[in-house]
Structures are given as C-alpha cells and as structure tokens.
Design a protein around this motif. Structure first.
Motif, mmCIF file in Angstrom:
data_model
loop_
_atom_site.group_PDB
_atom_site.id
_atom_site.type_symbol
_atom_site.label_atom_id
_atom_site.label_comp_id
_atom_site.label_asym_id
_atom_site.label_seq_id
_atom_site.Cartn_x
_atom_site.Cartn_y
_atom_site.Cartn_z
ATOM 1 N N SER A 10 0.840 -1.203 0.000
ATOM 2 C CA SER A 10 0.000 0.000 0.000
ATOM 3 C C SER A 10 0.868 1.244 0.000
ATOM 4 O O SER A 10 1.992 1.228 0.526
ATOM 5 C CB SER A 10 -0.903 0.045 1.245
ATOM 6 O OG SER A 10 -1.873 -0.966 1.189
ATOM 7 N N LYS A 11 0.312 2.301 -0.616
ATOM 8 C CA LYS A 11 1.004 3.588 -0.620
ATOM 9 C C LYS A 11 -0.037 4.703 -0.709
ATOM 10 O O LYS A 11 -0.863 4.703 -1.621
ATOM 11 C CB LYS A 11 1.947 3.680 -1.835
ATOM 12 C CG LYS A 11 2.650 5.017 -1.977
ATOM 13 C CD LYS A 11 3.735 5.161 -0.944
ATOM 14 C CE LYS A 11 4.344 6.526 -0.925
ATOM 15 N NZ LYS A 11 5.371 6.628 0.146
ATOM 16 N N ALA A 18 -3.081 5.594 -3.293
ATOM 17 C CA ALA A 18 -2.686 5.391 -4.690
ATOM 18 C C ALA A 18 -2.564 3.905 -4.986
ATOM 19 O O ALA A 18 -2.928 3.440 -6.072
ATOM 20 C CB ALA A 18 -1.368 6.103 -4.956
ATOM 21 N N VAL A 19 -2.024 3.134 -4.033
ATOM 22 C CA VAL A 19 -1.932 1.673 -4.156
ATOM 23 C C VAL A 19 -2.523 1.101 -2.877
ATOM 24 O O VAL A 19 -2.109 1.458 -1.778
ATOM 25 C CB VAL A 19 -0.467 1.226 -4.349
ATOM 26 C CG1 VAL A 19 -0.338 -0.279 -4.206
ATOM 27 C CG2 VAL A 19 0.044 1.672 -5.712
ATOM 28 N N ASP A 20 -3.541 0.234 -3.051
ATOM 29 C CA ASP A 20 -4.350 -0.166 -1.906
ATOM 30 C C ASP A 20 -4.325 -1.686 -1.735
ATOM 31 O O ASP A 20 -5.094 -2.396 -2.363
ATOM 32 C CB ASP A 20 -5.786 0.350 -2.152
ATOM 33 C CG ASP A 20 -6.678 0.177 -0.936
ATOM 34 O OD1 ASP A 20 -6.197 -0.321 0.091
ATOM 35 O OD2 ASP A 20 -7.862 0.547 -1.036
ATOM 36 N N ASP A 21 -3.382 -2.162 -0.934
ATOM 37 C CA ASP A 21 -3.359 -3.572 -0.526
ATOM 38 C C ASP A 21 -3.258 -4.535 -1.718
ATOM 39 O O ASP A 21 -4.047 -5.466 -1.844
ATOM 40 C CB ASP A 21 -4.641 -3.860 0.284
ATOM 41 C CG ASP A 21 -4.493 -5.129 1.122
ATOM 42 O OD1 ASP A 21 -3.358 -5.508 1.452
ATOM 43 O OD2 ASP A 21 -5.537 -5.743 1.425
ATOM 44 N N GLY A 41 -3.118 3.809 -10.315
ATOM 45 C CA GLY A 41 -2.032 3.368 -9.436
ATOM 46 C C GLY A 41 -0.959 2.547 -10.127
ATOM 47 O O GLY A 41 -0.102 1.941 -9.473
ATOM 48 N N LYS A 42 -0.946 2.559 -11.444
ATOM 49 C CA LYS A 42 -0.013 1.713 -12.202
ATOM 50 C C LYS A 42 1.435 2.160 -11.989
ATOM 51 O O LYS A 42 2.312 1.366 -11.648
ATOM 52 C CB LYS A 42 -0.371 1.758 -13.705
ATOM 53 C CG LYS A 42 -1.828 1.401 -13.991
ATOM 54 C CD LYS A 42 -2.165 1.437 -15.469
ATOM 55 C CE LYS A 42 -2.093 2.792 -16.139
ATOM 56 N NZ LYS A 42 -3.062 3.790 -15.639
ATOM 57 N N THR A 43 1.682 3.461 -12.222
ATOM 58 C CA THR A 43 3.055 3.970 -12.098
ATOM 59 C C THR A 43 3.547 3.837 -10.657
ATOM 60 O O THR A 43 4.699 3.457 -10.422
ATOM 61 C CB THR A 43 3.101 5.452 -12.529
ATOM 62 O OG1 THR A 43 2.658 5.527 -13.881
ATOM 63 C CG2 THR A 43 4.505 6.025 -12.420
ATOM 64 N N THR A 44 2.678 4.121 -9.699
ATOM 65 C CA THR A 44 3.088 4.018 -8.295
ATOM 66 C C THR A 44 3.489 2.572 -7.968
ATOM 67 O O THR A 44 4.470 2.347 -7.251
ATOM 68 C CB THR A 44 1.949 4.507 -7.369
ATOM 69 O OG1 THR A 44 1.571 5.817 -7.781
ATOM 70 C CG2 THR A 44 2.393 4.554 -5.923
ATOM 71 N N ASN A 211 -8.793 2.189 -8.894
ATOM 72 C CA ASN A 211 -8.599 2.994 -7.676
ATOM 73 C C ASN A 211 -7.573 2.386 -6.726
ATOM 74 O O ASN A 211 -7.832 2.259 -5.524
ATOM 75 C CB ASN A 211 -9.928 3.167 -6.927
ATOM 76 C CG ASN A 211 -10.910 3.968 -7.738
ATOM 77 O OD1 ASN A 211 -10.502 4.855 -8.505
ATOM 78 N ND2 ASN A 211 -12.185 3.671 -7.612
ATOM 79 N N GLY A 212 -6.447 1.981 -7.257
ATOM 80 C CA GLY A 212 -5.371 1.468 -6.407
ATOM 81 C C GLY A 212 -5.496 0.007 -6.034
ATOM 82 O O GLY A 212 -4.611 -0.546 -5.383
#
Ligand SMILES: Nc1ncnc2c1ncn2[C@@H]1O[C@H](COP(=O)(O)OP(=O)(O)OP(=O)(O)O)[C@@H](O)[C@H]1O
Length: 330
Positions: A10-11, A18-21, A41-44, A211-212
């Motif tokens: 996650s971030k 942006a990135v969720d689990d 959230g692809k790049t992240t 959505n992440g």
C-alpha cells in the motif's frame, strides 16, 4: 531474471490511497501488463517495486529476497519511463554503454560494444550511435531509453508506457521485438500501457487496477472472456462491450444488466434498432445503432450497406450478465 512477489503493498499520498493492498506474483519469465485508467495506481506500483517510492506497508520480494530496505540500485531492476531520461551531453553510444560501465558490473569493453551494437539494431538506431542525445527526435530518444534498459540483464524490467510516444509503425515493430527479446531471454517484465493491442499481444498475464486495487489478474484470454465486472469487461475489446438494461431484449435474463461484445450480437431477429451511422475503418466496419434510446456499437460485414435510418433486428448470443452494481452474475 526472477520471480517478483508483492504482498499487501500500500502507498498513500495524503488522504489518497494510490496503491491499496495489492498482492500479486509476477512469475519468473512472465510478461505482466498492468491495465487501468489514469490515476489507477499503475506507475506508483512500478515505483514501489523499483524502490523509487517507499512502501507504507506490505512487502516486495525479488528472487525470494525482501528488498524493503534496498536502494533502487541494489534491487537490480531496469526501469523505462514514459518520458525519456538520457544524459544530454553524451552520445547515443555513451548513453547505451553507461549502465554497463557501473563499477558493480565491470563489463569487458568488447562485451559492451557487442551489446550496444545489438540493441541499436533492434531499436533501429545504429546510424545514430555517434549523435549527441540532444540531436535526436523524441521517438529516437525514447528508443535509446528503452535500449539503456535492454543492454542490462536485470532481475526484472519495469516499463511505463515505453512505446506511447512512437508512431504507429514503429510501435508495431517494437511491440514484436520487445516480445521476442523477452521470450528469447526469458526476462521477467512488468509493463504499463493504455494500449489494448499491446496488452493482448504481449502479455502472458494482465492485472487490472481500479482505484489502487488489483481487481482481476489472469491471462489476456481469461480477462477478455471471463471478466468479473463491468469495469474489467470494459478494459479489453474494440469496440467496447455494450452494457445495456437486459429488459431491452425478450426472454429470461440472469441479471439486470447485459454485456454484449460484437460477437455476442446476432442480426436479423430480436429487438428493433435504428442505424445511426456505419464507420468504415478499412479492416472492419463499425455500426452505431440506437436501441430504444440506448447507443449500441457493433461490427458488421465490410461489404454490406447500412444507410442511416435503416431499421434492423438484433438479439443477444451468449451474453455476459451483471448485477446493478456491475458485478458479474453468470
Ligand atoms: N508524488 C505524488 N504525490 C501526490 N500524489 C501522487 C503522487 N504520485 C501519484 N499520485 C497520485 O496517486 C494516484 C495514482 O497515480 P499513478 O501515477 O500511480 O497512476 P497511473 O495509473 O500510473 O496513471 P497514468 O495512467 O495517468 O500514468 C493518482 O491520483 C496520482 O495523482
């Protein structure tokens, strides 16, 4: 080359997840494509694997090793960004050689020459090797950026829309080349794109982000034929799947929303629809219809005539069904 395992990563940026689990395994030698609209959230995700971004929680394992505290260099990943990142004062040859001259690698000179020549042939830039990076077109710079990754033999290649700035012909050529290189070398590759053709032709696996969150992960065929939701079904297929109220068609339905790709529409019987226009794209003709005030897009025989205003009949054939929230029900 290596297997890469993401576990519950996650971030957040402020309040935004942006990135969720996300948990996913990128098998050794796989070509994994991340699909999703802008901001999904692809790049992240790529930056978290490379170490350019720090995890809030979760773990990243590369070749079985937790790389949580490693620097990007220690992780031994090769990243290609959407925007080219070259040393402007260096020539193309120097830019391509640079990653191999790192003190860790200690690559022999003849090996550097061989690799640089080989990669410049693949990327169709051998005649530019002695040009300064500033003397290149945007597309040429992007090819050198890809080349700087390809000269190496990293644990994983992370590529963020590397072909998006190139013209259609070069993009098609490099699509084939990248896939060939990956298959020949058995490289592990995680690749971000908005281009469905790239995803369908190159990927061994596709991960769909919303959505992440990773909402589906499978083979391209699986994602296309067995989407778990309207959202996933809408990621692949041109023209896009038509999502309509099931009640527009007679008969029993397994859910309130029906999903029809062109191959799920049979013409000549069923509900009446009015032709809005036919679009001739050369290899296919798209038919835009009005079905009881709902737009429908399908494909038709290139040689048939469909004047605007003509009324035809259509019915579903092996459709997908979704509930009111968009989840798949059949
Ligand atoms: N450094 C940052 N600071 C604040 N917000 C950020 C940062 N990086 C990304 N974000 C936000 O995180 C979300 C995910 O961004 P990300 O770049 O991962 O999306 P993406 O799927 O790669 O999109 P695109 O297709 O546009 O590249 C977006 O809402 C973005 O605005």
């Amino acid at each position: 080359m290596a297997e890469v395992v993401l576990e519950n990563i996650s971030k957040s940026f402020g309040n935004l997840k942006a990135v969720d689990d996300i948990s996913m395994t990128i098998p050794n030698g796989a070509f994994v494509v991340l699909l999703g609209p802008t901001g999904a959230g692809k790049t992240t995700t790529l930056r978290l694997i490379s170490g350019l971004e720090k995890l809030d929680s979760g773990t990243v394992h590369i070749a079985g090793r937790d790389v949580g505290i490693d620097t990007p260099a220690q992780r031994d990943v090769a990243m290609v960004f959407q925007q080219y990142s070259l040393y402007p004062h260096m020539t193309v040859r120097e830019n391509l050689s640079f990653p191999l001259r790192s003190p860790i690698l200690k690559t022999p000179e003849d090996e550097i020459t061989r690799k640089v020549n080989e990669v410049s042939e693949i990327l169709q830039i051998p005649h530019k090797l002695d040009n300064k990076a500033t003397e290149l077109s945007g597309g040429e710079m992007q090819r050198v950026s890809i080349g700087r990754a390809l000269v190496r033999d990293p644990q994983i290649f992370l590529m963020d829309e590397p072909l998006s700035s190139l013209d259609a012909k070069l993009r098609a050529d490099l699509r084939v080349e990248l896939k060939r290189i990956q298959a020949d070398l058995g490289s592990t590759l995680l690749y971000v794109t908005h281009d469905q053709v790239e995803a369908m032709t190159m990927a061994t696996h596709i991960g769909v982000l919303e959505n992440g969150r990773l909402v589906q992960y499978g083979t391209p065929r699986d994602i296309y034929e067995n989407p778990g939701s309207v959202y996933v079904a809408s990621r692949l297929g041109l023209p896009r799947i038509n999502i309509l109220p099931s009640g527009l068609f007679e008969g029993d339905h397994k859910g309130p929303q029906i999903g029809l790709r062109p191959e799920n529409i049979i013409e000549g019987e069923g509900s009446e629809a009015r032709v809005i226009r036919a679009e001739h794209l050369g290899d296919q003709t798209r038919l835009h219809l009005d079905l009881n005030d709902h737009p429908v897009v399908t494909l038709i025989d290139v040689h048939q005539d469909y004047p605007s205003g003509k009324v035809i009949k259509i019915r579903p054939h092996n459709p997908l069904y979704f509930d009111a929230s968009g989840a798949r029900v059949n």
